[in-house]
Design an enzyme around this catalytic site. Structure first.
Site, PDB file in Angstrom:
ATOM      1  CE1 TYR A  47       6.901  81.401  13.466  1.00  0.00           C
ATOM      2  CE2 TYR A  47       6.430  82.817  15.301  1.00  0.00           C
ATOM      3  CZ  TYR A  47       7.340  82.121  14.608  1.00  0.00           C
ATOM      4  OH  TYR A  47       8.701  82.737  14.374  1.00  0.00           O
ATOM      5  CB  SER A  89       9.495  82.736  18.093  1.00  0.00           C
ATOM      6  OG  SER A  89       8.704  84.144  18.233  1.00  0.00           O
TER       7      SER A  89
HETATM    8  N1  LIG Z   1      12.623  87.432  11.983  1.00  0.00           N
HETATM    9  C1  LIG Z   1      12.020  87.340  13.246  1.00  0.00           C
HETATM   10  O1  LIG Z   1      11.443  88.542  13.874  1.00  0.00           O
HETATM   11  C2  LIG Z   1      11.951  86.085  13.924  1.00  0.00           C
HETATM   12  C3  LIG Z   1      11.588  86.033  15.400  1.00  0.00           C
HETATM   13  C4  LIG Z   1      11.673  84.828  15.989  1.00  0.00           C
HETATM   14  C5  LIG Z   1      12.012  83.619  15.228  1.00  0.00           C
HETATM   15  N2  LIG Z   1      12.177  83.698  13.884  1.00  0.00           N
HETATM   16  C6  LIG Z   1      12.485  82.584  13.207  1.00  0.00           C
HETATM   17  O2  LIG Z   1      13.706  82.381  12.980  1.00  0.00           O
HETATM   18  C7  LIG Z   1      13.561  81.586  11.437  1.00  0.00           C
HETATM   19  C8  LIG Z   1      14.083  82.311  10.164  1.00  0.00           C
HETATM   20  O3  LIG Z   1      13.232  83.543   9.998  1.00  0.00           O
HETATM   21  P1  LIG Z   1      13.887  84.695   9.111  1.00  0.00           P
HETATM   22  O4  LIG Z   1      13.180  86.047   9.561  1.00  0.00           O
HETATM   23  O5  LIG Z   1      15.374  84.854   9.147  1.00  0.00           O
HETATM   24  O6  LIG Z   1      13.046  84.444   7.803  1.00  0.00           O
HETATM   25  P2  LIG Z   1      13.482  84.643   6.331  1.00  0.00           P
HETATM   26  O7  LIG Z   1      14.454  85.709   6.324  1.00  0.00           O
HETATM   27  O8  LIG Z   1      12.190  84.679   5.494  1.00  0.00           O
HETATM   28  O9  LIG Z   1      14.096  83.440   5.960  1.00  0.00           O
HETATM   29  C9  LIG Z   1      13.879  82.011   5.851  1.00  0.00           C
HETATM   30  C10 LIG Z   1      14.641  81.051   5.207  1.00  0.00           C
HETATM   31  O10 LIG Z   1      14.020  79.817   5.082  1.00  0.00           O
HETATM   32  C11 LIG Z   1      13.890  79.092   3.726  1.00  0.00           C
HETATM   33  N3  LIG Z   1      12.709  78.319   3.903  1.00  0.00           N
HETATM   34  C12 LIG Z   1      11.514  78.477   3.853  1.00  0.00           C
HETATM   35  N4  LIG Z   1      10.526  77.423   3.804  1.00  0.00           N
HETATM   36  C13 LIG Z   1      11.660  76.522   3.718  1.00  0.00           C
HETATM   37  C14 LIG Z   1      11.349  75.105   3.620  1.00  0.00           C
HETATM   38  N5  LIG Z   1      10.013  74.670   3.416  1.00  0.00           N
HETATM   39  N6  LIG Z   1      12.389  74.459   3.508  1.00  0.00           N
HETATM   40  C15 LIG Z   1      13.737  74.805   3.613  1.00  0.00           C
HETATM   41  N7  LIG Z   1      13.947  76.130   3.693  1.00  0.00           N
HETATM   42  C16 LIG Z   1      12.792  76.949   3.865  1.00  0.00           C
HETATM   43  C17 LIG Z   1      13.788  80.562   3.191  1.00  0.00           C
HETATM   44  O11 LIG Z   1      14.405  80.120   1.679  1.00  0.00           O
HETATM   45  P3  LIG Z   1      13.261  79.824   0.374  1.00  0.00           P
HETATM   46  O12 LIG Z   1      11.934  80.421   0.741  1.00  0.00           O
HETATM   47  O13 LIG Z   1      13.874  80.200  -0.891  1.00  0.00           O
HETATM   48  O14 LIG Z   1      12.954  78.562   0.551  1.00  0.00           O
HETATM   49  C18 LIG Z   1      14.764  81.492   3.715  1.00  0.00           C
HETATM   50  O15 LIG Z   1      16.186  80.715   3.373  1.00  0.00           O
HETATM   51  C19 LIG Z   1      12.222  80.913  11.492  1.00  0.00           C
HETATM   52  O16 LIG Z   1      12.103  79.796  12.115  1.00  0.00           O
HETATM   53  C20 LIG Z   1      11.299  82.196  12.259  1.00  0.00           C
HETATM   54  O17 LIG Z   1      10.307  81.409  12.887  1.00  0.00           O
HETATM   55  C21 LIG Z   1      12.371  84.810  13.137  1.00  0.00           C
END
Ligand SMILES: NC(=O)c1ccc[n+]([C@@H]2O[C@H](COP(=O)([O-])OP(=O)(O)OC[C@H]3O[C@@H](n4cnc5c(N)ncnc54)[C@H](OP(=O)(O)O)[C@@H]3O)[C@@H](O)[C@H]2O)c1
Length: 243
Positions: free
Chosen positions: A154, A141
């Protein structure tokens, strides 16, 4: 022959960035293993919508489950070429609220974001070494290198992932490359309430827009297909790291 096709495991891929990565890799002819901890029905439906994909439920923050996930993925397809460590979690806590970021919060975030990424990578490494071009892409991130992010634990977890990427890359070669992407604000269910930050991004970053999961998927795919790149952390943030 189908068995010649590469196989990718994308953790946390029922939603947001992980789902977009899975779609992108499947469109490129890569077989994909979809994973989540909770959303099993959605995961099975999603896998069914892709050309060649399967779903495996496993909580990455649990060492035994992460190891089982890798073992089942390899048992199902007979190989593993690509690991995308995307599953992550956070708590929204103002950085100045030190008491709110208590040890339990730290443990929950580090258990998934850091130790889960490590455990899954360690379990996958022997299989990735057998691939003609084994590759790991970690999802960091902009918070991993800038004084930003939803909470201090985080941001620190993402800084740890970035250094883990460099340390692993240093020993995983020549068989396996290890890289990371560092997204800025991306439109996913996770960030649906981040309206003030979204406005800031639209007004101040060089590219003047919030990112999409497909933006990140394009860069993840690019790193997967970059044979002479390892130990790199690629910003995918519309230039937010320049602010
Ligand atoms: N969105 C942003 O702005 C952003 C920016 C920088 C970095 N990121 C990074 O990108 C990644 C994904 O973020 P996102 O925004 O796409 O999130 P999201 O839409 O909430 O998706 C998260 C995914 O991870 C799964 N998950 C959660 N806990 C888990 C666990 N313990 N084991 C296995 N799967 C798990 C969730 O499914 P379930 O909850 O059903 O298990 C879901 O499929 C993260 O690492 C986040 O830190 C996101």
């Amino acid at each position: 022959m189908t068995d010649d096709k590469r196989v990718a495991l994308v953790t946390g891929s029922t939603s947001g960035i992980g789902a977009a990565v899975a779609v992108r890799l499947a469109a490129a002819g890569i077989r994909v293993v979809i994973n989540s901890a909770r959303s099993a029905d959605a995961g099975r439906r999603f896998a069914g919508s892709l050309p060649e994909a399967t779903y495996i439920q496993a909580d990455i923050s649990d060492e035994g489950e992460a190891r089982r996930l890798v073992a089942e993925a390899v048992a199902g397809y007979g190989r593993l070429d690509i690991l995308v460590n995307n599953a992550g979690t956070t708590k929204v806590i103002p950085h100045s609220d030190l008491e709110a970021a208590h040890a339990g919060v730290w443990r929950e975030i580090l258990d998934l974001n850091v130790i889960g990424t490590w455990t899954t990578t360690v379990a996958a490494m022997p299989h990735l070494r057998e691939s003609a071009d084994g590759v790991v892409v970690n999802i960091s991130s902009v918070a991993g290198s800038r004084p930003a992010g939803s909470s201090v634990p985080y941001a620190v977890s993402k800084a740890a992932i970035e250094h883990m990427t460099r340390l692993l890359a240093n020993t995983a070669g020549p068989q396996v490359r290890v890289n990371a992407v560092a997204p800025g604000l991306i439109e996913t269910p996770w960030t649906k309430d981040f309206t003030a930050i979204a406005e800031h991004v639209r007004e101040n970053t060089p590219l003047r827009r919030v990112g999409t999961p497909e933006d990140v998927a394009a860069s993840v795919h690019g790193l997967i297909e970059s044979p002479y790149t390892t130990g790199a952390v690629l910003s995918v943030d519309g230039g937010a790291h320049l602010l």
